[in-house]
Every structure is written in structure tokens, then in C-alpha cells.
Design an enzyme around this catalytic site. Sequence first.
Site, mmCIF file in Angstrom:
data_model
loop_
_atom_site.group_PDB
_atom_site.id
_atom_site.type_symbol
_atom_site.label_atom_id
_atom_site.label_comp_id
_atom_site.label_asym_id
_atom_site.label_seq_id
_atom_site.Cartn_x
_atom_site.Cartn_y
_atom_site.Cartn_z
ATOM 1 N N LYS A 41 -36.073 3.746 2.833
ATOM 2 C CA LYS A 41 -34.816 3.686 3.400
ATOM 3 C C LYS A 41 -34.802 3.182 4.756
ATOM 4 O O LYS A 41 -33.757 3.016 5.356
ATOM 5 C CB LYS A 41 -34.106 5.265 3.458
ATOM 6 C CG LYS A 41 -34.153 5.922 2.146
ATOM 7 C CD LYS A 41 -34.069 7.541 2.263
ATOM 8 C CE LYS A 41 -34.120 8.048 0.817
ATOM 9 N NZ LYS A 41 -34.664 9.234 1.158
ATOM 10 N N GLY A 42 -36.041 3.345 5.646
ATOM 11 C CA GLY A 42 -36.094 2.900 7.096
ATOM 12 C C GLY A 42 -35.356 1.734 7.353
ATOM 13 O O GLY A 42 -34.934 1.579 8.692
ATOM 14 N N GLU A 97 -38.770 -4.671 7.267
ATOM 15 C CA GLU A 97 -39.285 -3.251 7.246
ATOM 16 C C GLU A 97 -38.992 -2.518 8.534
ATOM 17 O O GLU A 97 -38.675 -3.271 9.593
ATOM 18 C CB GLU A 97 -40.791 -3.247 7.124
ATOM 19 C CG GLU A 97 -41.567 -2.089 7.181
ATOM 20 C CD GLU A 97 -41.290 -1.078 6.235
ATOM 21 O OE1 GLU A 97 -40.054 -0.652 5.925
ATOM 22 O OE2 GLU A 97 -42.101 -0.572 5.552
ATOM 23 N N ASP A 98 -38.992 -1.390 8.787
ATOM 24 C CA ASP A 98 -38.756 -0.622 9.948
ATOM 25 C C ASP A 98 -39.818 -0.618 10.943
ATOM 26 O O ASP A 98 -39.634 -1.124 12.111
ATOM 27 C CB ASP A 98 -38.350 0.778 9.673
ATOM 28 C CG ASP A 98 -39.192 1.588 8.813
ATOM 29 O OD1 ASP A 98 -40.451 1.078 8.326
ATOM 30 O OD2 ASP A 98 -38.851 2.716 8.344
ATOM 31 N N ASP A 101 -47.345 0.322 10.855
ATOM 32 C CA ASP A 101 -48.129 1.118 11.555
ATOM 33 C C ASP A 101 -49.704 1.155 11.266
ATOM 34 O O ASP A 101 -50.162 0.206 11.884
ATOM 35 C CB ASP A 101 -47.574 2.606 10.978
ATOM 36 C CG ASP A 101 -48.239 3.901 11.688
ATOM 37 O OD1 ASP A 101 -48.341 3.591 13.096
ATOM 38 O OD2 ASP A 101 -48.420 4.870 11.186
ATOM 39 N N LYS A 129 -46.652 -1.133 15.694
ATOM 40 C CA LYS A 129 -47.342 -0.222 16.513
ATOM 41 C C LYS A 129 -48.938 -0.875 16.278
ATOM 42 O O LYS A 129 -49.784 -0.356 15.463
ATOM 43 C CB LYS A 129 -47.395 1.186 16.055
ATOM 44 C CG LYS A 129 -46.357 1.968 16.541
ATOM 45 C CD LYS A 129 -46.662 3.298 16.387
ATOM 46 C CE LYS A 129 -46.175 3.865 15.320
ATOM 47 N NZ LYS A 129 -46.077 5.434 15.028
ATOM 48 N N PHE A 150 -44.478 8.660 18.179
ATOM 49 C CA PHE A 150 -43.931 8.782 16.792
ATOM 50 C C PHE A 150 -42.333 8.633 16.962
ATOM 51 O O PHE A 150 -41.566 9.272 17.756
ATOM 52 C CB PHE A 150 -44.076 10.285 15.979
ATOM 53 C CG PHE A 150 -43.463 10.294 14.619
ATOM 54 C CD1 PHE A 150 -44.261 9.852 13.759
ATOM 55 C CD2 PHE A 150 -42.449 10.565 14.412
ATOM 56 C CE1 PHE A 150 -43.928 9.838 12.194
ATOM 57 C CE2 PHE A 150 -41.796 10.603 12.911
ATOM 58 C CZ PHE A 150 -42.690 10.295 12.043
ATOM 59 N N ASP A 157 -37.354 8.113 10.455
ATOM 60 C CA ASP A 157 -36.949 9.615 10.450
ATOM 61 C C ASP A 157 -38.104 10.325 10.846
ATOM 62 O O ASP A 157 -39.234 9.932 10.750
ATOM 63 C CB ASP A 157 -36.761 9.983 8.922
ATOM 64 C CG ASP A 157 -37.967 9.830 8.215
ATOM 65 O OD1 ASP A 157 -38.549 8.853 7.941
ATOM 66 O OD2 ASP A 157 -38.378 10.773 7.409
ATOM 67 N N ARG A 163 -32.505 9.335 11.149
ATOM 68 C CA ARG A 163 -32.248 7.904 10.707
ATOM 69 C C ARG A 163 -31.078 7.286 11.450
ATOM 70 O O ARG A 163 -30.961 6.054 11.580
ATOM 71 C CB ARG A 163 -31.983 7.967 9.129
ATOM 72 C CG ARG A 163 -33.606 8.192 8.631
ATOM 73 C CD ARG A 163 -33.535 7.848 7.097
ATOM 74 N NE ARG A 163 -34.468 8.112 6.247
ATOM 75 C CZ ARG A 163 -35.540 7.868 6.008
ATOM 76 N NH1 ARG A 163 -36.177 6.821 6.809
ATOM 77 N NH2 ARG A 163 -36.557 8.453 5.120
#
Length: 174
Positions: A41-42, A97-98, A101, A129, A150, A157, A163
Amino acid sequence: MIKTNEVLITKEQLEKRVAELGAQISKDYEGKTILLIGILKGSVPFMADLMRHIDGDVEIDFMSVSSYGSSTKSSGVVRIIKDLDKSIEGKDVIIVEDIVDSGLTLSYLKSHLLSRNPASLKVCTMLDKPARRKVEFKPDYCGFEIEDKFIVGYGLDFDQKYRHLPYISWIKEE
Ligand code: IMP
Ligand code: MG
């Protein structure tokens, strides 16, 4: 206690950068129809803003994925919870994409979607990141590179919350 009051990237900074990314994508894909694939959902706020900054023909679709349990996490295999509505064969696809990582989700997703024979496949992420990588992965378009914190807000989220924040913040546990 969890604090999220420190703003890392402001709403104005996000708006400016998303407009720049949209302009760059419009230029790179001139004359083509782009299929944006948002990873739920990001990616939702980023996807909604980005597509409004792209000139030209845009189609959208969504996919939802989740990593398998922690024991197999390092394998990077992800489970598809919601697949695309249509075939991507012959399409010019950009995965939206959000955040990248470890890189595991996107490197798996990219090779999986490549097997469906799109004309082209690129990745656009709001945040990156790079310090956290477990596998080599470089997004084609990136909003901001950030340090190892984070992050929440603008789609990201913590336990499904935050969000909706229109800016990017980070979680500090005390
Ligand atoms: P990767 O497979 O480790 O690259 O994981 C990417 C996914 O993990 C992202 O799509 C996010 O859903 C989640 N994630 C990674 N870092 C963060 C963070 O800082 N805040 C919130 N979610 C994160
Ligand atoms: Mg995600």
C-alpha cells in the site's frame, strides 16, 4: 513511547521532487504509453502525485506483495497477494515503490515481472536507503536517498499507521 514529530522531508520538498521525477519520466518516455505499477500500500500517495506530473499516455495497475516469514526472508522470495489485472507483455512498465531497503522485494519483483516480457521495465522509488542493501539493487529513478532510519509518512507505515502524513518523518522509540 513513539514519536513521529520530527520532519525529515517536508510536504513542499516532496512536491518539488515528485514534479521533477514526473518531468524526467515524461522526457524519457516521450511518445510512449507508460504503465505505472504501484506496489500496495506504501506507494499510493507517491503514485497518485507522480502520475499527475507525467505528460503523455499513462495507464496504472497495482500489485500487493509480502515477504515470506523471517526464516526465508534472506531468500528474497515474495508472495503475490494481489496480482496485476492485465498482461504487461510488450508494455513500457515502471514499478512505483515507496522505499528500497534491503532491495530484496524489488530485485525479486523485477526479475519476476521481466519473465512476463514487458517491452521495458524500470523502477521508480520515492526513497532509497542504500546503507541497508542485502542484494545489489539500483533504482532507475529515486526521489531521495536517506540514511538508515525507520521512516513513516507519505505512504510508509509503522504497524499500518502514519501512512496518511503528507510529509516524511521517522520513528524514535523511547
Ligand atoms: P526491502 O525488500 O527490504 O527493500 O523492503 C522494502 C519494503 O519494506 C518497503 O516496500 C516497505 O514496505 C518496507 N520498509 C522498508 N524500510 C521501511 C521504513 O523505513 N519504513 C517503513 N517501511 C519500510
Ligand atoms: Mg512496501
